[in-house]
Write an enzyme that holds these catalytic residues in place. Structure first.
Site, PDB file in Angstrom:
ATOM      1  N   ASP A 188      36.793  48.320  35.307  1.00  0.00           N
ATOM      2  CA  ASP A 188      37.313  46.972  35.536  1.00  0.00           C
ATOM      3  C   ASP A 188      37.184  46.718  37.052  1.00  0.00           C
ATOM      4  OD1 ASP A 188      39.122  44.673  35.476  1.00  0.00           O
ATOM      5  OD2 ASP A 188      40.591  46.057  36.323  1.00  0.00           O
ATOM      6  N   ASP A 213      39.181  43.873  39.375  1.00  0.00           N
ATOM      7  CA  ASP A 213      40.461  43.613  40.054  1.00  0.00           C
ATOM      8  C   ASP A 213      41.505  44.668  39.727  1.00  0.00           C
ATOM      9  OD1 ASP A 213      40.044  41.101  41.436  1.00  0.00           O
ATOM     10  OD2 ASP A 213      39.865  40.186  39.453  1.00  0.00           O
ATOM     11  N   ARG A 244      32.697  28.511  32.128  1.00  0.00           N
ATOM     12  CA  ARG A 244      31.797  29.644  32.358  1.00  0.00           C
ATOM     13  C   ARG A 244      30.885  29.835  31.155  1.00  0.00           C
ATOM     14  NH1 ARG A 244      36.400  33.924  34.443  1.00  0.00           N
ATOM     15  NH2 ARG A 244      37.031  32.802  36.333  1.00  0.00           N
ATOM     16  N   ARG A 296      42.155  26.769  40.741  1.00  0.00           N
ATOM     17  CA  ARG A 296      41.479  27.940  41.296  1.00  0.00           C
ATOM     18  C   ARG A 296      41.263  27.868  42.795  1.00  0.00           C
ATOM     19  NH1 ARG A 296      40.806  31.645  38.212  1.00  0.00           N
ATOM     20  NH2 ARG A 296      39.931  32.777  39.962  1.00  0.00           N
ATOM     21  N   SER A 299      45.755  32.478  36.372  1.00  0.00           N
ATOM     22  CA  SER A 299      45.013  31.788  35.306  1.00  0.00           C
ATOM     23  C   SER A 299      45.057  32.599  34.016  1.00  0.00           C
ATOM     24  CB  SER A 299      43.556  31.630  35.750  1.00  0.00           C
ATOM     25  OG  SER A 299      42.965  32.919  35.913  1.00  0.00           O
ATOM     26  N   ASP A 329      42.126  33.415  30.567  1.00  0.00           N
ATOM     27  CA  ASP A 329      40.789  33.198  30.015  1.00  0.00           C
ATOM     28  C   ASP A 329      40.895  32.827  28.545  1.00  0.00           C
ATOM     29  OD1 ASP A 329      39.650  34.009  32.459  1.00  0.00           O
ATOM     30  OD2 ASP A 329      39.640  36.112  31.856  1.00  0.00           O
ATOM     31  N   ASP A 335      43.247  48.686  34.957  1.00  0.00           N
ATOM     32  CA  ASP A 335      44.679  48.651  35.313  1.00  0.00           C
ATOM     33  C   ASP A 335      45.505  47.861  34.301  1.00  0.00           C
ATOM     34  OD1 ASP A 335      43.540  46.211  36.154  1.00  0.00           O
ATOM     35  OD2 ASP A 335      45.167  45.879  37.580  1.00  0.00           O
ATOM     36  N   TYR A 381      40.040  49.850  26.469  1.00  0.00           N
ATOM     37  CA  TYR A 381      40.771  51.089  26.802  1.00  0.00           C
ATOM     38  C   TYR A 381      41.139  51.859  25.523  1.00  0.00           C
ATOM     39  CZ  TYR A 381      44.818  53.860  28.372  1.00  0.00           C
ATOM     40  OH  TYR A 381      45.725  54.863  28.631  1.00  0.00           O
TER      41      TYR A 381
END
Ligand code: M1P
Length: 254
Positions: A20, A22, A131, A142, A187, A189, A217, A229
């Site tokens: 991942d 961030d 996107r 954003r 935000s 998604d 994380d 995960y």
């Protein structure tokens, strides 16, 4: 299936490690450290490596550097809906084709109305980011500053704004097989169910890897790393920070 010949120079050609972005390779929406870059370059001699982020590719260029296509064997943006293998882009699907213009317009109109009625201390701009494989919805917008981003995150933690927004969307659009994922600070998604981070596995499986590691994380239920995960074909590692990632990598691949 034997591993792809392009990886035969690695010490473990049948192993891939996915990360991942961030909170795992970088602090949230910030830059990668030199130490992390060096660690990744070292383990790439041993195994294939890739990142799988929720953000679009432009944000990953900002955070991981201009040379991501050379530094990683696989680059997966938007959970793998935008995918590169050894610098070459792979075929993909698109959110707008999946949902269709009619339903999409209804969804956007509902989101914009909900946002207009939302009481929060600050609103900036770019409330919906369109996107390839998803849309990203942000109540503050954003293009807020880093300070405003941190403020919003705290405010949201106290008031559960995003969670309530997601509940309202689920209630309004029960017929759409959509997943709402709160992966970052400001935000959430929105993408077709199944287009979470496990989407990228279809690309790596074609290369015959026998062991797939994943570091993330947000590995708790509801986090955007949870599905990959806990995937049965994946060895998951839950980390607290980029330093934690480096520590585990050094233990796994001394
Ligand atoms: O990678 C995690 C998330 O990062 C950003 O979230 P935010 O701006 O809210 O911190 C977004 O790019 C989001 O799409 C992504 O899932």
């Amino acid at each position: 299936m034997s591993p792809a010949t392009e990886f035969s120079d690695r010490q473990h050609p049948d192993t891939i490690v996915l990360f991942d972005v961030d909170g795992t390779l970088t602090p949230a929406r910030a830059f990668v450290s030199d130490e992390m870059k060096e660690t990744l370059a070292n383990i790439r001699k041993k195994v294939a490596i890739g990142f799988v982020g929720g953000s679009d590719i432009s944000k990953q260029y900002e955070q991981l550097g201009e040379t991501i296509l050379e530094d990683f064997d696989y680059c997966f943006a938007e959970n793998g809906l935008t995918a590169y293998r050894l610098g070459k882009q792979l075929a993909s699907q698109s959110f707008i084709q999946w949902i269709g213009e009619e339903e999409y317009t209804k969804l956007v109109n509902f989101i914009l109305r909900y946002l207009a009625d939302m009481e929060i201390p600050k609103k900036r701009g770019t409330f919906i980011e369109f996107r390839n494989g998803m849309i990203n919805v942000s109540p503050i917008g954003r293009n807020c500053t880093r300070e405003e981003r941190n403020e919003f995150e705290k405010f949201d933690l106290a008031h559960g704004l995003r969670q309530k927004f997601v509940e309202a969307l689920k209630k309004e659009f029960p017929h759409l097989a959509l997943t709402y994922s709160i992966g970052g600070q400001i935000s959430f998604d929105v993408f077709p169910t199944g287009w979470d981070k496990t989407y990228c596995l279809r690309h790596v499986k074609q290369d015959g890897f026998k062991t797939i590691h994943f570091f993330g994380d947000k590995t708790f239920k509801g986090g955007n790393d949870y599905e990959i995960y806990t995937h049965p074909d994946v060895v998951g590692h839950s980390v607290q920070s980029p330093d934690d990632t480096i520590r585990i990598l050094k233990e796994l691949f001394p």
